[in-house]
Design a protein around this motif. Structure first.
Motif, PDB file in Angstrom:
ATOM      1  N   VAL A 138       7.215  -1.245 -16.514  1.00  0.00           N
ATOM      2  CA  VAL A 138       5.980  -1.427 -15.752  1.00  0.00           C
ATOM      3  C   VAL A 138       5.919  -2.876 -15.293  1.00  0.00           C
ATOM      4  N   ARG A 139       5.721  -3.094 -13.987  1.00  0.00           N
ATOM      5  CA  ARG A 139       5.606  -4.438 -13.429  1.00  0.00           C
ATOM      6  C   ARG A 139       4.418  -4.475 -12.473  1.00  0.00           C
ATOM      7  N   PHE A 140       3.389  -5.218 -12.844  1.00  0.00           N
ATOM      8  CA  PHE A 140       2.244  -5.415 -11.972  1.00  0.00           C
ATOM      9  C   PHE A 140       2.252  -6.879 -11.551  1.00  0.00           C
ATOM     10  N   ALA A 159      -4.964   4.930 -11.203  1.00  0.00           N
ATOM     11  CA  ALA A 159      -6.314   4.432 -10.926  1.00  0.00           C
ATOM     12  C   ALA A 159      -6.386   3.870  -9.508  1.00  0.00           C
ATOM     13  N   LYS A 160      -7.591   3.892  -8.929  1.00  0.00           N
ATOM     14  CA  LYS A 160      -7.791   3.304  -7.608  1.00  0.00           C
ATOM     15  C   LYS A 160      -7.629   1.792  -7.689  1.00  0.00           C
ATOM     16  N   ASP A 161      -6.937   1.250  -6.703  1.00  0.00           N
ATOM     17  CA  ASP A 161      -6.661  -0.186  -6.679  1.00  0.00           C
ATOM     18  C   ASP A 161      -6.267  -0.545  -5.259  1.00  0.00           C
ATOM     19  N   ALA A 162      -6.569  -1.780  -4.849  1.00  0.00           N
ATOM     20  CA  ALA A 162      -6.211  -2.203  -3.495  1.00  0.00           C
ATOM     21  C   ALA A 162      -4.701  -2.284  -3.322  1.00  0.00           C
ATOM     22  N   ARG A 163      -3.970  -2.470  -4.417  1.00  0.00           N
ATOM     23  CA  ARG A 163      -2.510  -2.577  -4.350  1.00  0.00           C
ATOM     24  C   ARG A 163      -1.873  -1.190  -4.386  1.00  0.00           C
ATOM     25  N   PRO A 164      -0.816  -0.950  -3.637  1.00  0.00           N
ATOM     26  CA  PRO A 164      -0.111   0.335  -3.732  1.00  0.00           C
ATOM     27  C   PRO A 164       0.599   0.447  -5.079  1.00  0.00           C
ATOM     28  N   LEU A 165       0.840   1.671  -5.522  1.00  0.00           N
ATOM     29  CA  LEU A 165       1.623   1.887  -6.734  1.00  0.00           C
ATOM     30  C   LEU A 165       2.916   2.587  -6.356  1.00  0.00           C
ATOM     31  N   LEU A 166       4.030   1.953  -6.701  1.00  0.00           N
ATOM     32  CA  LEU A 166       5.346   2.524  -6.448  1.00  0.00           C
ATOM     33  C   LEU A 166       5.908   3.054  -7.767  1.00  0.00           C
ATOM     34  N   LEU A 167       6.359   4.296  -7.734  1.00  0.00           N
ATOM     35  CA  LEU A 167       7.038   4.882  -8.882  1.00  0.00           C
ATOM     36  C   LEU A 167       8.499   5.049  -8.509  1.00  0.00           C
ATOM     37  N   LEU A 174       8.660   6.254  -4.872  1.00  0.00           N
ATOM     38  CA  LEU A 174       7.520   7.042  -4.416  1.00  0.00           C
ATOM     39  C   LEU A 174       6.298   6.141  -4.291  1.00  0.00           C
ATOM     40  N   GLN A 175       5.538   6.309  -3.215  1.00  0.00           N
ATOM     41  CA  GLN A 175       4.243   5.642  -3.141  1.00  0.00           C
ATOM     42  C   GLN A 175       3.186   6.656  -3.545  1.00  0.00           C
ATOM     43  N   LEU A 176       2.385   6.306  -4.559  1.00  0.00           N
ATOM     44  CA  LEU A 176       1.412   7.235  -5.106  1.00  0.00           C
ATOM     45  C   LEU A 176      -0.009   6.768  -4.794  1.00  0.00           C
ATOM     46  N   ASP A 177      -0.815   7.692  -4.246  1.00  0.00           N
ATOM     47  CA  ASP A 177      -2.247   7.441  -4.135  1.00  0.00           C
ATOM     48  C   ASP A 177      -2.873   7.689  -5.504  1.00  0.00           C
ATOM     49  N   SER A 178      -4.154   7.332  -5.634  1.00  0.00           N
ATOM     50  CA  SER A 178      -4.834   7.645  -6.882  1.00  0.00           C
ATOM     51  C   SER A 178      -4.797   9.162  -7.087  1.00  0.00           C
ATOM     52  N   GLY A 179      -4.444   9.577  -8.307  1.00  0.00           N
ATOM     53  CA  GLY A 179      -4.311  10.992  -8.597  1.00  0.00           C
ATOM     54  C   GLY A 179      -3.513  11.190  -9.868  1.00  0.00           C
ATOM     55  N   ARG A 180      -3.070  12.433 -10.078  1.00  0.00           N
ATOM     56  CA  ARG A 180      -2.341  12.769 -11.308  1.00  0.00           C
ATOM     57  C   ARG A 180      -0.997  13.378 -10.952  1.00  0.00           C
ATOM     58  N   PHE A 181       0.073  12.840 -11.569  1.00  0.00           N
ATOM     59  CA  PHE A 181       1.435  13.211 -11.209  1.00  0.00           C
ATOM     60  C   PHE A 181       2.281  13.420 -12.465  1.00  0.00           C
ATOM     61  N   ASN A 182       3.300  14.250 -12.326  1.00  0.00           N
ATOM     62  CA  ASN A 182       4.295  14.442 -13.392  1.00  0.00           C
ATOM     63  C   ASN A 182       5.668  14.298 -12.762  1.00  0.00           C
ATOM     64  N   VAL A 183       6.514  13.484 -13.376  1.00  0.00           N
ATOM     65  CA  VAL A 183       7.854  13.243 -12.823  1.00  0.00           C
ATOM     66  C   VAL A 183       8.879  13.348 -13.952  1.00  0.00           C
ATOM     67  N   ARG A 184       9.897  14.151 -13.713  1.00  0.00           N
ATOM     68  CA  ARG A 184      10.972  14.318 -14.699  1.00  0.00           C
ATOM     69  C   ARG A 184      12.309  13.970 -14.067  1.00  0.00           C
ATOM     70  N   GLN A 185      13.079  13.131 -14.737  1.00  0.00           N
ATOM     71  CA  GLN A 185      14.378  12.689 -14.236  1.00  0.00           C
ATOM     72  C   GLN A 185      15.486  13.612 -14.723  1.00  0.00           C
ATOM     73  N   TYR A 186      16.242  14.164 -13.790  1.00  0.00           N
ATOM     74  CA  TYR A 186      17.440  14.943 -14.084  1.00  0.00           C
ATOM     75  C   TYR A 186      18.655  14.155 -13.596  1.00  0.00           C
ATOM     76  N   ASP A 187      19.843  14.692 -13.830  1.00  0.00           N
ATOM     77  CA  ASP A 187      21.052  14.082 -13.280  1.00  0.00           C
ATOM     78  C   ASP A 187      21.111  14.367 -11.785  1.00  0.00           C
ATOM     79  N   GLY A 188      20.943  13.341 -10.959  1.00  0.00           N
ATOM     80  CA  GLY A 188      21.090  13.497  -9.528  1.00  0.00           C
ATOM     81  C   GLY A 188      19.817  13.792  -8.771  1.00  0.00           C
ATOM     82  N   PHE A 189      18.722  14.098  -9.441  1.00  0.00           N
ATOM     83  CA  PHE A 189      17.457  14.328  -8.747  1.00  0.00           C
ATOM     84  C   PHE A 189      16.300  14.188  -9.726  1.00  0.00           C
ATOM     85  N   SER A 190      15.094  14.072  -9.165  1.00  0.00           N
ATOM     86  CA  SER A 190      13.870  14.052  -9.956  1.00  0.00           C
ATOM     87  C   SER A 190      13.001  15.215  -9.523  1.00  0.00           C
ATOM     88  N   LEU A 191      12.231  15.759 -10.442  1.00  0.00           N
ATOM     89  CA  LEU A 191      11.276  16.810 -10.117  1.00  0.00           C
ATOM     90  C   LEU A 191       9.887  16.192 -10.156  1.00  0.00           C
TER      91      LEU A 191
END
Length: 308
Positions: A138-140, A159-167, A174-191
């Protein structure tokens, strides 16, 4: 020697080497090791190679390596020895293990071990949760917020913030708006699963109620959201007519050692909600719900088979 084998087999070989060096390594475990070796030539190659790596480590003039090898038996020593062995395998096999360098996970800002989940409140008010055997940085800094998924799976309530959040995943940012997300890393792709908000890559948006694979070229195979994708956050494994083989592969993520099944029962279907914090109870429930028996060679080697 052919040293091209999968990261999974390499980890199994490391596990068996560490177990075989323990004072409590008994006849049952020896038989389980022999069963594993006989199951595949890849296992035999990995076993021979990991013993060579172990010998090389003993000849390394490093205080860290020496202290690890000479330390009294403990859970911390086992973890350190496993890390050293995997590093040795990765450096020796090159391409064969280039997708499984254990250093990123070991050096991550936040980690969760096998079978445990971790909940973190970030400084911007976002909530980060790590699933079993996961790691993230995590780097803010300054004008943006960055979360990097190094391995495993995370859930993120942004959380809502003036700064964008990159995952960042292994494939893209990924650029994420405020909301709820689930990300899983596989070999060669992410879900990526979007419960609320919007996830964007190169201007292409994945909307609330959708999930997709993220590869080097953007979104692939966009489908309706699987609402059970985030059940692990509540400590549950939810199955709906899931193949038993796939179910055990998921359950195996939360256990030390090897968990699998024979081909005779792999296509049986299972449904229900199961508590992840008690995998032994889940295995007991399988014997009630399905015509199967659970065979335990050791606590680290469990196979589900047919009754006959």
């Amino acid at each position: 020697m052919n040293t091209q084998f999968s990261p999974q087999v390499a980890e199994q070989a490391v596990h068996w080497l560490i177990e075989s060096q323990g004072d409590d390594f008994d006849r049952a475990q020896q038989l389980a090791l022999e069963h594993w070796l006989q199951a595949d030539h890849e296992h035999q190659r990995a076993w021979a190679h990991i013993q060579q790596v172990n010998q090389r480590l003993r000849g390394v003039a490093s205080p860290v390596v020496h202290a690890t090898l000479q330390a009294p038996p403990s859970a911390a020593r086992r973890r350190a020895l496993k890390a050293l062995l995997l590093l040795g395998v990765a450096s020796a096999t090159g391409v064969g293990l280039q997708q499984h360098n254990p250093l990123p996970g070991l050096m991550a800002d936040y980690r969760s071990p096998v079978g445990q989940r971790r909940r973190l409140n970030l400084e911007d008010g976002s909530l980060l949760q790590l699933n079993t055997r996961s790691a993230a940085d995590v780097r803010f800094d300054g004008p943006q917020r960055v979360v990097r998924l190094l391995e495993g799976e995370l859930a993120l309530e942004v959380a809502k913030d003036a700064r964008p959040l990159l995952l960042r995943t292994g494939e893209a940012a990924l650029q994420l708006d405020s909301g709820r997300f689930n990300v899983r890393q596989y070999d060669g792709f992410s879900l990526v699963s979007v419960f609320s908000g919007v996830a964007s890559v190169s201007g292409e948006a994945l909307l609330a109620g959708q999930q997709a694979r993220l590869g080097g070229n953007g979104w692939r195979a966009v489908t309706a959201l699987d609402r059970n994708a985030g059940a692990w956050v509540d400590g549950m494994l939810v199955a709906s007519q899931m193949r038993l083989g796939d179910f055990l592969a998921e359950l195996g993520r939360y256990r030390q050692g090897q968990l699998g099944c024979s081909e005779r029962v792999a296509d049986l279907r299972i449904s229900g909600s199961y508590p992840l914090d008690d995998s032994e109870r889940i295995l007991q429930m399988l014997e009630v719900a399905l015509p199967v028996r659970v065979r335990r060679f050791t606590r680290y080697w469990v196979t589900v088979d047919s009754l006959t």
